[in-house]
Design a protein around this motif. Structure first.
Motif, short mmCIF file in Angstrom:
data_model
loop_
_atom_site.label_atom_id
_atom_site.label_comp_id
_atom_site.label_asym_id
_atom_site.label_seq_id
_atom_site.Cartn_x
_atom_site.Cartn_y
_atom_site.Cartn_z
N HIS A 1 -42.85 -16.49 55.12
CA HIS A 1 -42.65 -15.09 54.80
C HIS A 1 -41.47 -14.99 53.85
O HIS A 1 -40.35 -15.42 54.17
N ALA A 2 -41.70 -14.47 52.64
CA ALA A 2 -40.61 -14.38 51.67
C ALA A 2 -40.91 -13.26 50.68
O ALA A 2 -42.06 -12.89 50.46
N ASP A 3 -39.84 -12.77 50.09
CA ASP A 3 -39.94 -11.73 49.06
C ASP A 3 -39.85 -12.40 47.69
O ASP A 3 -38.81 -12.95 47.33
N LEU A 4 -40.93 -12.33 46.94
CA LEU A 4 -40.99 -13.02 45.64
C LEU A 4 -40.22 -12.29 44.54
O LEU A 4 -40.19 -12.75 43.41
N ARG A 5 -39.58 -11.18 44.89
CA ARG A 5 -38.65 -10.57 43.94
C ARG A 5 -37.31 -11.31 43.97
O ARG A 5 -36.44 -11.07 43.14
N GLU A 6 -37.18 -12.18 44.96
CA GLU A 6 -35.97 -13.00 45.10
C GLU A 6 -36.30 -14.42 44.63
O GLU A 6 -37.46 -14.81 44.57
N SER B 1 -58.44 -3.58 56.90
CA SER B 1 -59.27 -2.85 55.93
C SER B 1 -59.47 -3.70 54.68
O SER B 1 -60.56 -3.74 54.11
N TYR B 2 -58.42 -4.37 54.25
CA TYR B 2 -58.47 -5.18 53.03
C TYR B 2 -59.60 -6.20 53.10
O TYR B 2 -60.45 -6.29 52.22
N ASP B 3 -59.65 -6.95 54.19
CA ASP B 3 -60.65 -8.02 54.30
C ASP B 3 -62.07 -7.49 54.38
O ASP B 3 -63.01 -8.21 54.08
N SER C 1 -52.23 -18.83 42.55
CA SER C 1 -51.88 -17.45 42.91
C SER C 1 -52.96 -16.47 42.43
O SER C 1 -53.30 -16.46 41.25
N VAL C 2 -53.46 -15.66 43.35
CA VAL C 2 -54.49 -14.66 43.02
C VAL C 2 -53.92 -13.26 43.28
O VAL C 2 -53.44 -12.96 44.38
N ALA C 3 -54.00 -12.42 42.24
CA ALA C 3 -53.75 -10.98 42.37
C ALA C 3 -52.39 -10.64 42.94
O ALA C 3 -52.25 -9.69 43.72
N THR C 4 -51.37 -11.37 42.55
CA THR C 4 -50.04 -11.14 43.11
C THR C 4 -48.97 -10.92 42.03
O THR C 4 -48.09 -10.08 42.19
N LEU C 5 -49.06 -11.65 40.91
CA LEU C 5 -47.96 -11.63 39.94
C LEU C 5 -47.67 -10.22 39.42
O LEU C 5 -46.52 -9.89 39.13
N LEU D 1 -47.57 -18.50 51.19
CA LEU D 1 -46.40 -17.62 51.14
C LEU D 1 -46.81 -16.19 50.83
O LEU D 1 -47.60 -15.95 49.91
N ASP D 2 -46.25 -15.24 51.58
CA ASP D 2 -46.51 -13.83 51.30
C ASP D 2 -45.36 -13.00 51.87
O ASP D 2 -44.61 -13.46 52.74
N GLY D 3 -45.26 -11.76 51.37
CA GLY D 3 -44.20 -10.87 51.83
C GLY D 3 -44.66 -9.85 52.86
O GLY D 3 -43.85 -9.07 53.35
N SER D 4 -45.96 -9.81 53.15
CA SER D 4 -46.48 -8.83 54.10
C SER D 4 -46.74 -9.49 55.44
O SER D 4 -47.58 -10.40 55.55
C1 LIG Z 1 -53.76 -7.95 46.17
S1 LIG Z 1 -52.99 -8.93 47.39
C2 LIG Z 1 -53.69 -10.54 47.02
C3 LIG Z 1 -53.73 -11.41 48.23
C4 LIG Z 1 -54.60 -12.67 48.11
N1 LIG Z 1 -54.05 -13.59 47.13
C5 LIG Z 1 -56.02 -12.28 47.77
O1 LIG Z 1 -56.50 -12.66 46.70
O2 LIG Z 1 -56.65 -11.59 48.56
C6 LIG Z 1 -51.34 -9.10 46.78
C7 LIG Z 1 -50.45 -9.88 47.72
O3 LIG Z 1 -49.17 -10.03 47.12
C8 LIG Z 1 -48.19 -9.90 48.12
N2 LIG Z 1 -46.93 -9.46 47.50
C9 LIG Z 1 -46.73 -8.40 46.70
N3 LIG Z 1 -45.43 -8.29 46.39
C10 LIG Z 1 -44.80 -9.31 47.01
C11 LIG Z 1 -43.43 -9.74 47.07
N4 LIG Z 1 -42.45 -9.09 46.45
N5 LIG Z 1 -43.15 -10.85 47.80
C12 LIG Z 1 -44.12 -11.53 48.45
N6 LIG Z 1 -45.42 -11.16 48.43
C13 LIG Z 1 -45.75 -10.07 47.72
C14 LIG Z 1 -48.74 -8.83 49.04
O4 LIG Z 1 -48.13 -8.84 50.31
C15 LIG Z 1 -50.23 -9.17 49.05
O5 LIG Z 1 -50.58 -10.02 50.11
#
Ligand SMILES: C[S@@+](CC[C@H](N)C(=O)[O-])C[C@H]1O[C@@H](n2cnc3c(N)ncnc32)[C@H](O)[C@@H]1O
Length: 249
Positions: free
Chosen positions: A88-93, A10-12, A106-110, A63-66
């Protein structure tokens, strides 16, 4: 809390402002074509693909967590070979990469990450000295109208609890503390207007409210999104973007 899973398909398919956020950010990252670049929160790989195209003799660490987002990335970039490493990693770590990188993007992630000190230290440690970090995300004041609608619907005031919308001064201080120089941080309003009705609701449900919806039973999710959408004064998601450009000392 478990990592949030995303509905990658759906996202794409949505009219994502992320496309131009990614385009604008790529324009701010000069590349010779031989570098190794980290795509932090790469999602389905839309920008990873464009990074790879700009790096004919270079590489991308995506890198992404999903896992669902990464599965979509894998399909999109199945021909990338060893120029692409998917992590695959959790960026809270704390961030751990298999190698140092020349640049980070990095886009739309921080804004999904609660501890920017941790993230910036991780990115700083991953970058070679002189390496550039360009990022954009929701910043202070982001989606204030959506938050007001959420508060009305849920009767709560803590609806920003899933997000970390930082400002300019705090971000500059954090970047400096993490070893960055030549720091440029800006907050830029960038509202996204959507078609009212189903398109707006699909966008809110998939891109904005995923963390809220996961707390609800399946049958309450659509009504919840509809109630939020109806309380918006116009079919607009009032994005305010935090734009970061910095160089590792
Ligand atoms: C809004 S999407 C942006 C994805 C891509 N950069 C884009 O512009 O379409 C936010 C992304 O951040 C990732 N994300 C959010 N929290 C995360 C975490 N704690 N660890 C790793 N990835 C995380 C999500 O899985 C998601 O793919």
């Amino acid at each position: 809390m478990d990592l949030l899973e995303w509905d990658a398909r759906s996202y794409d398919a949505l009219p994502l402002p992320h496309r131009h956020w990614g385009t604008d950010l790529l324009a701010r990252l000069p590349l010779a074509g031989t570098e190794t670049v980290l795509d932090l929160g790469c999602g389905t790989g839309r920008d990873t693909e464009r990074l790879l195209a700009a790096l004919p003799a270079g590489r991308v660490l995506a890198l992404d967590g999903s896992r669902r987002m990464l599965a979509a990335l894998g399909e999109r970039l199945s021909g990338a070979g060893d120029r692409l490493t998917v992590l695959h990693a959790d960026l809270r770590e704390p961030l751990r990469l298999p190698e140092r990188v020349d640049a980070a993007f990095s886009v739309a992630t921080l804004h999904w990450l609660p501890d920017h000190d941790l993230v910036f230290h991780g990115v700083g440690a991953a970058l070679r000295p002189g390496g550039r970090f360009v990022a954009e995300a929701g910043g202070r004041g982001n989606v204030a109208g959506v938050l007001r609608a959420l508060a009305e619907v849920s009767g709560g005031t803590d609806e920003a609890r899933f997000w970390n919308f930082s400002g300019v001064d705090d971000t500059v201080a954090r970047l400096r503390g993490a070893g960055f120089t030549d720091i440029d941080v800006q907050l830029v309003p960038d509202p996204a207007r959507l078609e009212p009705g189903e398109p707006l609701e699909a966008f809110l449900g998939t891109v904005v409210l995923g963390a809220h919806l996961r707390e609800l039973p399946a049958e309450r999710r659509r009504p919840f999104v509809r109630a939020v959408a109806r309380r918006l004064p116009e079919p607009v998601v009032d994005y305010v973007r935090l734009r970061i450009d910095a160089v590792r000392r």
